[in-house]
Scaffold this motif. Structure first.
Motif, PDB file in Angstrom:
ATOM      1  N   LEU A  20       0.839  -1.200   0.000  1.00  0.00           N
ATOM      2  CA  LEU A  20       0.000   0.000   0.000  1.00  0.00           C
ATOM      3  C   LEU A  20       0.873   1.248   0.000  1.00  0.00           C
ATOM      4  N   PRO A  21       0.382   2.307  -0.618  1.00  0.00           N
ATOM      5  CA  PRO A  21       1.128   3.568  -0.538  1.00  0.00           C
ATOM      6  C   PRO A  21       0.945   4.208   0.839  1.00  0.00           C
ATOM      7  N   SER A  22       1.765   5.218   1.131  1.00  0.00           N
ATOM      8  CA  SER A  22       1.643   5.915   2.416  1.00  0.00           C
ATOM      9  C   SER A  22       0.563   6.984   2.313  1.00  0.00           C
ATOM     10  N   LEU A  26       0.471  11.127   1.139  1.00  0.00           N
ATOM     11  CA  LEU A  26      -0.469  11.646   0.124  1.00  0.00           C
ATOM     12  C   LEU A  26      -1.286  12.808   0.698  1.00  0.00           C
ATOM     13  N   TYR A  27      -1.566  12.733   2.006  1.00  0.00           N
ATOM     14  CA  TYR A  27      -2.236  13.874   2.660  1.00  0.00           C
ATOM     15  C   TYR A  27      -1.315  15.094   2.708  1.00  0.00           C
ATOM     16  N   LEU A  28      -0.037  14.862   3.049  1.00  0.00           N
ATOM     17  CA  LEU A  28       0.896  15.993   3.097  1.00  0.00           C
ATOM     18  C   LEU A  28       1.019  16.641   1.723  1.00  0.00           C
ATOM     19  N   ALA A  60      10.147  14.559   2.416  1.00  0.00           N
ATOM     20  CA  ALA A  60       9.322  14.209   3.583  1.00  0.00           C
ATOM     21  C   ALA A  60       9.372  12.699   3.737  1.00  0.00           C
ATOM     22  N   ILE A  61       9.824  12.221   4.883  1.00  0.00           N
ATOM     23  CA  ILE A  61       9.925  10.771   5.107  1.00  0.00           C
ATOM     24  C   ILE A  61       8.908  10.361   6.163  1.00  0.00           C
ATOM     25  N   SER A  62       8.152   9.313   5.841  1.00  0.00           N
ATOM     26  CA  SER A  62       7.180   8.765   6.774  1.00  0.00           C
ATOM     27  C   SER A  62       7.593   7.344   7.129  1.00  0.00           C
ATOM     28  N   VAL A 106      11.165  17.995  12.164  1.00  0.00           N
ATOM     29  CA  VAL A 106      10.416  16.861  12.696  1.00  0.00           C
ATOM     30  C   VAL A 106       9.036  17.372  13.075  1.00  0.00           C
ATOM     31  N   VAL A 107       8.000  16.620  12.679  1.00  0.00           N
ATOM     32  CA  VAL A 107       6.632  17.025  13.029  1.00  0.00           C
ATOM     33  C   VAL A 107       6.037  15.995  13.974  1.00  0.00           C
ATOM     34  N   ARG A 108       5.531  16.493  15.085  1.00  0.00           N
ATOM     35  CA  ARG A 108       4.808  15.615  16.035  1.00  0.00           C
ATOM     36  C   ARG A 108       3.328  15.749  15.762  1.00  0.00           C
ATOM     37  N   GLY A 109       2.672  14.613  15.546  1.00  0.00           N
ATOM     38  CA  GLY A 109       1.211  14.629  15.425  1.00  0.00           C
ATOM     39  C   GLY A 109       0.742  14.628  13.977  1.00  0.00           C
ATOM     40  N   GLU A 110      -0.542  14.915  13.795  1.00  0.00           N
ATOM     41  CA  GLU A 110      -1.113  14.916  12.448  1.00  0.00           C
ATOM     42  C   GLU A 110      -0.458  16.029  11.633  1.00  0.00           C
ATOM     43  N   GLY A 111      -0.085  15.692  10.397  1.00  0.00           N
ATOM     44  CA  GLY A 111       0.815  16.576   9.668  1.00  0.00           C
ATOM     45  C   GLY A 111       0.207  17.722   8.886  1.00  0.00           C
ATOM     46  N   SER A 177      -1.516   3.024  17.443  1.00  0.00           N
ATOM     47  CA  SER A 177      -2.117   3.505  16.209  1.00  0.00           C
ATOM     48  C   SER A 177      -2.319   5.017  16.275  1.00  0.00           C
ATOM     49  N   THR A 178      -3.433   5.532  15.723  1.00  0.00           N
ATOM     50  CA  THR A 178      -3.571   6.993  15.624  1.00  0.00           C
ATOM     51  C   THR A 178      -3.671   7.672  16.983  1.00  0.00           C
ATOM     52  N   VAL A 179      -3.885   6.894  18.040  1.00  0.00           N
ATOM     53  CA  VAL A 179      -3.877   7.470  19.381  1.00  0.00           C
ATOM     54  C   VAL A 179      -2.510   8.113  19.685  1.00  0.00           C
ATOM     55  N   PHE A 211      -9.787   0.451   4.442  1.00  0.00           N
ATOM     56  CA  PHE A 211      -9.990   1.625   5.274  1.00  0.00           C
ATOM     57  C   PHE A 211      -8.884   1.665   6.322  1.00  0.00           C
ATOM     58  N   ALA A 212      -8.145   2.773   6.327  1.00  0.00           N
ATOM     59  CA  ALA A 212      -7.002   2.887   7.255  1.00  0.00           C
ATOM     60  C   ALA A 212      -7.490   3.483   8.569  1.00  0.00           C
ATOM     61  N   ASP A 213      -8.479   2.822   9.139  1.00  0.00           N
ATOM     62  CA  ASP A 213      -9.054   3.310  10.395  1.00  0.00           C
ATOM     63  C   ASP A 213      -8.605   2.415  11.528  1.00  0.00           C
ATOM     64  N   THR A 239     -11.863  -3.741   6.257  1.00  0.00           N
ATOM     65  CA  THR A 239     -11.619  -2.774   7.316  1.00  0.00           C
ATOM     66  C   THR A 239     -11.392  -3.432   8.660  1.00  0.00           C
ATOM     67  N   GLU A 240     -10.951  -2.623   9.622  1.00  0.00           N
ATOM     68  CA  GLU A 240     -10.785  -3.077  11.003  1.00  0.00           C
ATOM     69  C   GLU A 240     -11.922  -2.497  11.811  1.00  0.00           C
ATOM     70  N   THR A 241     -12.561  -3.333  12.598  1.00  0.00           N
ATOM     71  CA  THR A 241     -13.682  -2.844  13.395  1.00  0.00           C
ATOM     72  C   THR A 241     -13.763  -3.674  14.668  1.00  0.00           C
TER      73      THR A 241
HETATM   74  C1  B12 Z   1      -1.938   0.857   6.081  1.00  0.00           C
HETATM   75  C2  B12 Z   1      -1.032   0.277   7.150  1.00  0.00           C
HETATM   76  C3  B12 Z   1       0.129  -0.379   6.743  1.00  0.00           C
HETATM   77  C4  B12 Z   1       0.613  -0.382   5.315  1.00  0.00           C
HETATM   78  C5  B12 Z   1       1.553   0.830   5.193  1.00  0.00           C
HETATM   79  C6  B12 Z   1       1.433   1.629   3.980  1.00  0.00           C
HETATM   80  C7  B12 Z   1       2.312   2.843   4.138  1.00  0.00           C
HETATM   81  N1  B12 Z   1       3.357   2.878   3.368  1.00  0.00           N
HETATM   82  O1  B12 Z   1       2.051   3.734   4.941  1.00  0.00           O
HETATM   83  C8  B12 Z   1       1.422  -1.714   5.272  1.00  0.00           C
HETATM   84  C9  B12 Z   1       0.500  -2.877   5.003  1.00  0.00           C
HETATM   85  C10 B12 Z   1       2.574  -1.742   4.270  1.00  0.00           C
HETATM   86  C11 B12 Z   1       1.873  -1.777   6.727  1.00  0.00           C
HETATM   87  C12 B12 Z   1       2.993  -2.431   7.133  1.00  0.00           C
HETATM   88  C13 B12 Z   1       3.403  -2.504   8.456  1.00  0.00           C
HETATM   89  N2  B12 Z   1       2.702  -2.073   9.505  1.00  0.00           N
HETATM   90 CO1  B12 Z   1       1.026  -1.066   9.377  1.00  0.00          CO
HETATM   91  N3  B12 Z   1      -0.607  -0.139   9.443  1.00  0.00           N
HETATM   92  C14 B12 Z   1      -1.346   0.400   8.522  1.00  0.00           C
HETATM   93  C15 B12 Z   1      -2.597   1.046   9.161  1.00  0.00           C
HETATM   94  C16 B12 Z   1      -3.759   0.068   9.008  1.00  0.00           C
HETATM   95  C17 B12 Z   1      -3.020   2.405   8.624  1.00  0.00           C
HETATM   96  C18 B12 Z   1      -1.901   3.449   8.511  1.00  0.00           C
HETATM   97  C19 B12 Z   1      -2.433   4.687   7.823  1.00  0.00           C
HETATM   98  O2  B12 Z   1      -2.520   4.754   6.617  1.00  0.00           O
HETATM   99  N4  B12 Z   1      -2.854   5.703   8.578  1.00  0.00           N
HETATM  100  C20 B12 Z   1      -3.448   6.911   8.032  1.00  0.00           C
HETATM  101  C21 B12 Z   1      -2.402   8.007   7.783  1.00  0.00           C
HETATM  102  C22 B12 Z   1      -3.091   9.252   7.225  1.00  0.00           C
HETATM  103  O3  B12 Z   1      -1.827   8.326   9.031  1.00  0.00           O
HETATM  104  P1  B12 Z   1      -0.247   8.444   9.250  1.00  0.00           P
HETATM  105  O4  B12 Z   1       0.508   7.536   8.372  1.00  0.00           O
HETATM  106  O5  B12 Z   1      -0.004   8.336  10.704  1.00  0.00           O
HETATM  107  O6  B12 Z   1       0.096   9.938   8.775  1.00  0.00           O
HETATM  108  C23 B12 Z   1      -0.256  11.105   9.476  1.00  0.00           C
HETATM  109  C24 B12 Z   1       0.749  11.523  10.552  1.00  0.00           C
HETATM  110  O7  B12 Z   1       1.435  10.457  11.151  1.00  0.00           O
HETATM  111  C25 B12 Z   1       1.661  12.493   9.894  1.00  0.00           C
HETATM  112  N5  B12 Z   1       2.783  11.986   9.106  1.00  0.00           N
HETATM  113  C26 B12 Z   1       3.049  10.759   8.661  1.00  0.00           C
HETATM  114  N6  B12 Z   1       4.192  10.743   7.974  1.00  0.00           N
HETATM  115  C27 B12 Z   1       4.667  11.974   7.975  1.00  0.00           C
HETATM  116  C28 B12 Z   1       5.826  12.512   7.408  1.00  0.00           C
HETATM  117  C29 B12 Z   1       6.093  13.872   7.571  1.00  0.00           C
HETATM  118  C30 B12 Z   1       7.328  14.454   6.977  1.00  0.00           C
HETATM  119  C31 B12 Z   1       5.184  14.681   8.294  1.00  0.00           C
HETATM  120  C32 B12 Z   1       5.452  16.121   8.434  1.00  0.00           C
HETATM  121  C33 B12 Z   1       4.016  14.151   8.857  1.00  0.00           C
HETATM  122  C34 B12 Z   1       3.779  12.797   8.692  1.00  0.00           C
HETATM  123  O8  B12 Z   1       0.779  13.172   9.027  1.00  0.00           O
HETATM  124  C35 B12 Z   1      -0.156  12.227   8.472  1.00  0.00           C
HETATM  125  C36 B12 Z   1      -1.452  12.930   8.256  1.00  0.00           C
HETATM  126  O9  B12 Z   1      -1.979  13.460   9.444  1.00  0.00           O
HETATM  127  C37 B12 Z   1      -2.118   1.175  10.652  1.00  0.00           C
HETATM  128  C38 B12 Z   1      -3.193   0.978  11.714  1.00  0.00           C
HETATM  129  C39 B12 Z   1      -4.055   2.155  11.838  1.00  0.00           C
HETATM  130  N7  B12 Z   1      -5.317   1.926  11.974  1.00  0.00           N
HETATM  131  O10 B12 Z   1      -3.575   3.297  11.796  1.00  0.00           O
HETATM  132  C40 B12 Z   1      -1.055   0.063  10.783  1.00  0.00           C
HETATM  133  C41 B12 Z   1       0.180   0.347  11.615  1.00  0.00           C
HETATM  134  C42 B12 Z   1       0.669   1.719  11.256  1.00  0.00           C
HETATM  135  N8  B12 Z   1       1.129  -0.654  11.173  1.00  0.00           N
HETATM  136  C43 B12 Z   1       1.886  -1.131  12.100  1.00  0.00           C
HETATM  137  C44 B12 Z   1       2.892  -2.121  11.922  1.00  0.00           C
HETATM  138  C45 B12 Z   1       3.511  -2.696  13.177  1.00  0.00           C
HETATM  139  C46 B12 Z   1       3.280  -2.539  10.655  1.00  0.00           C
HETATM  140  C47 B12 Z   1       4.364  -3.564  10.294  1.00  0.00           C
HETATM  141  C48 B12 Z   1       5.603  -3.602  11.162  1.00  0.00           C
HETATM  142  C49 B12 Z   1       3.701  -4.943  10.223  1.00  0.00           C
HETATM  143  C50 B12 Z   1       4.652  -6.025   9.688  1.00  0.00           C
HETATM  144  N9  B12 Z   1       5.205  -6.829  10.565  1.00  0.00           N
HETATM  145  O11 B12 Z   1       4.866  -6.101   8.510  1.00  0.00           O
HETATM  146  C51 B12 Z   1       4.704  -3.116   8.859  1.00  0.00           C
HETATM  147  C52 B12 Z   1       5.825  -2.063   8.887  1.00  0.00           C
HETATM  148  C53 B12 Z   1       6.003  -1.309   7.627  1.00  0.00           C
HETATM  149  C54 B12 Z   1       7.122  -0.287   7.743  1.00  0.00           C
HETATM  150  N10 B12 Z   1       7.403   0.319   6.634  1.00  0.00           N
HETATM  151  O12 B12 Z   1       7.715  -0.040   8.768  1.00  0.00           O
HETATM  152  C55 B12 Z   1       1.594  -0.467  13.426  1.00  0.00           C
HETATM  153  C56 B12 Z   1       2.669   0.596  13.659  1.00  0.00           C
HETATM  154  C57 B12 Z   1       2.951   0.949  15.104  1.00  0.00           C
HETATM  155  C58 B12 Z   1       4.214   1.771  15.191  1.00  0.00           C
HETATM  156  N11 B12 Z   1       4.210   2.760  16.050  1.00  0.00           N
HETATM  157  O13 B12 Z   1       5.180   1.492  14.529  1.00  0.00           O
HETATM  158  C59 B12 Z   1       0.135   0.082  13.166  1.00  0.00           C
HETATM  159  C60 B12 Z   1      -0.251   1.324  13.953  1.00  0.00           C
HETATM  160  C61 B12 Z   1      -0.832  -1.074  13.467  1.00  0.00           C
HETATM  161  C62 B12 Z   1      -0.667  -1.638  14.844  1.00  0.00           C
HETATM  162  N12 B12 Z   1      -0.607  -2.932  14.931  1.00  0.00           N
HETATM  163  O14 B12 Z   1      -0.585  -1.016  15.864  1.00  0.00           O
HETATM  164  N13 B12 Z   1       0.990  -1.093   7.515  1.00  0.00           N
END
Ligand code: B12
Length: 424
Positions: A20-22, A26-28, A60-62, A106-111, A177-179, A211-213, A239-241
């Motif tokens: 899956l893509p990040s 894509l939001y950033l 930007a690295i996630s 470095v950004v803490r929290g939702e980006g 997770s998002t908490v 659904f990434a919920d 989805t996760e529910t």
């Molecule tokens: C989709 C998903 C995946 C996808 C990832 C796709 C991707 N490239 O992002 C796949 C299937 C590949 C995956 C793999 C893994 N995952 Co996963 N995954 C998820 C899931 C279901 C949703 C994540 C998501 O899309 N969130 C929505 C986006 C919008 O939120 P976000 O990424 O946090 O981004 C926001 C902020 O964080 C911030 N932000 C993020 N990046 C950046 C960068 C910059 C520069 C800035 C400014 C801001 C910023 O801004 C964004 C918008 O507000 C979550 C569970 C969940 N419900 O959240 C688990 C979760 C993230 N995964 C988890 C885990 C453990 C894994 C794996 C280790 C599992 C495994 N053994 O393979 C691997 C690790 C992959 C890796 N690269 O390290 C854990 C991570 C916990 C942690 N703290 O590390 C979670 C939380 C699930 C859990 N069990 O608790 N996963």
């Protein structure tokens, strides 16, 4: 096969199942001020960066915890070549000082709200700093932009993520997770979710949506409306529910009609005793455990498969738990089973508690945050018993015969209900 081989095979398998893509990036991208050229890159399979990334002014690295060391290494190489680096996401949000050693910004929290300030800082050549999302106002999920799926080109993803909500009303002590980003649970307007799915459909004709919920169907009335509006798109989704969807048969009907193929439900442990206190607000998981069988049967009778997820190594678990999980998984209607090792992710109450109790084996070994590695001392068994038990359970649960036996009742149930068809 030793533990290391097994772990890498697990991780490999999960990559194949879901590429899956990040969504965060894509939001950033969507929140980037006008006037900048945007490109999306993935790390290569050997975890290095593609050469083109060095042509950027700001990268930007996630990353999640498991690969944060590789992400820091990439950041270091980029910075050495004069490219500015910003980092965000779940891990660096709880370890900003660690990340600040490796990134300019470095950004803490939702980006989304902080990101324009980061871009501005980079453009002005401002010195390194940590941005706290809280200083930029709460994110209004009703006003989120459409993620820039169009930047993905034709990369071979097998699923696309869309978020319908952020946060979860429950508070499990192990949840990373998002908490980690924001304490509040917020659901998006259904129309915005549909708008985003249509944006995915503009880049892929028939995408499979995940659904990434954290927990999609907390609000059942909202969930019913989401499904009503999803149905005409004729997509398939996952989805996760939590298990409470089973209480609402109209919702289950609508989910099935809207293309729901599977729900992942955190069952966590057989029986209520090991669940006591795990969810810290209302003891939700322990209260529900007795009614799992009936609930799972109801969900699957609608043609929606359930992937039941168990965590091994909870404080209530002794060496007998592996046989109990195997028996329990056999006794309840589940199409798929997922087992994970209790993982103390940074920033969780679990990590802090285990660290205080001297039970973390190697503090800060974030590469062990894979859900398949043991990095703590379990309470009622040894580390070796946990590793060996997982090995034994893996063999017991995932052999071909067991898998077929697990799935058979699902298909038999569907034959009795001609209005529901199995997943294509
Ligand atoms: C989709 C998903 C995946 C996808 C990832 C796709 C991707 N490239 O992002 C796949 C299937 C590949 C995956 C793999 C893994 N995952 Co996963 N995954 C998820 C899931 C279901 C949703 C994540 C998501 O899309 N969130 C929505 C986006 C919008 O939120 P976000 O990424 O946090 O981004 C926001 C902020 O964080 C911030 N932000 C993020 N990046 C950046 C960068 C910059 C520069 C800035 C400014 C801001 C910023 O801004 C964004 C918008 O507000 C979550 C569970 C969940 N419900 O959240 C688990 C979760 C993230 N995964 C988890 C885990 C453990 C894994 C794996 C280790 C599992 C495994 N053994 O393979 C691997 C690790 C992959 C890796 N690269 O390290 C854990 C991570 C916990 C942690 N703290 O590390 C979670 C939380 C699930 C859990 N069990 O608790 N996963």
């Amino acid at each position: 096969m030793d533990d290391e081989d097994r772990t890498s095979r697990f991780v490999e398998r999960s990559r194949q199942i879901a590429s899956l893509p990040s969504l965060g990036l894509l939001y950033l991208a969507a929140a980037t001020p006008a006037g900048h050229e945007l490109r999306y890159f993935e790390a290569e399979s050997d975890r290095t960066e593609p050469a083109e990334v060095y042509t950027c002014d700001l990268v930007a690295i996630s990353t999640f915890s498991a690969q944060v060391r590789e992400a820091y290494a990439i950041a270091g190489r980029l910075r050495a070549a004069g490219v500015r680096v910003a980092m965000g996401g779940l891990h660096v949000s709880v370890r900003p000082d660690e990340a600040a050693l490796h990134a300019d910004y470095v950004v803490r929290g939702e980006g989304e709200a902080a990101w324009p300030a980061v871009v501005e800082a980079a453009a002005a050549g401002a010195p390194p700093r940590v941005f706290d999302a809280k200083e930029y106002g709460a994110i209004d999920v009703a006003a989120l932009p459409v993620p820039r799926y169009d930047l993905l080109g034709d990369r071979p993803y097998n699923r696309f993520t869309v978020q319908t909500s952020r946060g979860c009303p429950w508070r499990c002590d192990f949840c990373a997770s998002t908490v980690m980003l924001s304490q509040s649970y917020r659901k998006r307007p259904v129309a915005s979710v549909i708008r985003d799915i249509r944006a995915v459909m503009r880049v892929r004709e028939r995408p499979f949506i995940e659904f990434a919920d954290d927990n999609t169907f907390v609000d059942k009335a909202w969930g019913r409306e989401l499904c009503r509006q999803l149905a005409p798109l004729r997509l398939k989704w996952f989805t996760e529910t939590d298990v409470s969807v089973a209480d609402d048969s109209e919702l289950l009907d609508l989910m099935a009609e809207a293309g729901c193929r599977q729900v992942l439900v955190g069952l966590e442990s057989p029986g209520a005793s090991a669940l006591e206190g795990m969810e810290m607000r209302a003891n939700f998981k322990a209260r529900r455990a007795a009614r799992y069988t009936e609930a799972l049967r109801r969900i699957q009778a609608h043609g929606i498969t359930v992937n039941g997820c168990f965590i091994l190594g909870l404080d209530g678990h002794g060496p007998e738990v592996f046989a109990q999980v195997l028996d329990y998984a056999r006794s309840i209607p589940l199409y798929d089973v997922q087992i994970m090792i209790l993982t103390p992710f940074p920033g969780t109450p679990l990590y802090d508690r285990l660290l205080a109790e001297g039970r973390i084996l190697e503090p800060e070994r974030w590469d062990l945050c894979t859900l398949f590695d043991v990095n703590y001392r379990p309470k009622k068994m040894s580390v070796e018993e946990l590793r060996g038990g997982i090995r034994w359970l893996t063999e017991g649960l995932y052999n071909a015969e067991e898998t077929a036996a697990r799935r058979q009742p699902f298909f038999a149930g569907l034959r009795r209900r001609p209005d529901h068809r199995p997943a294509a």
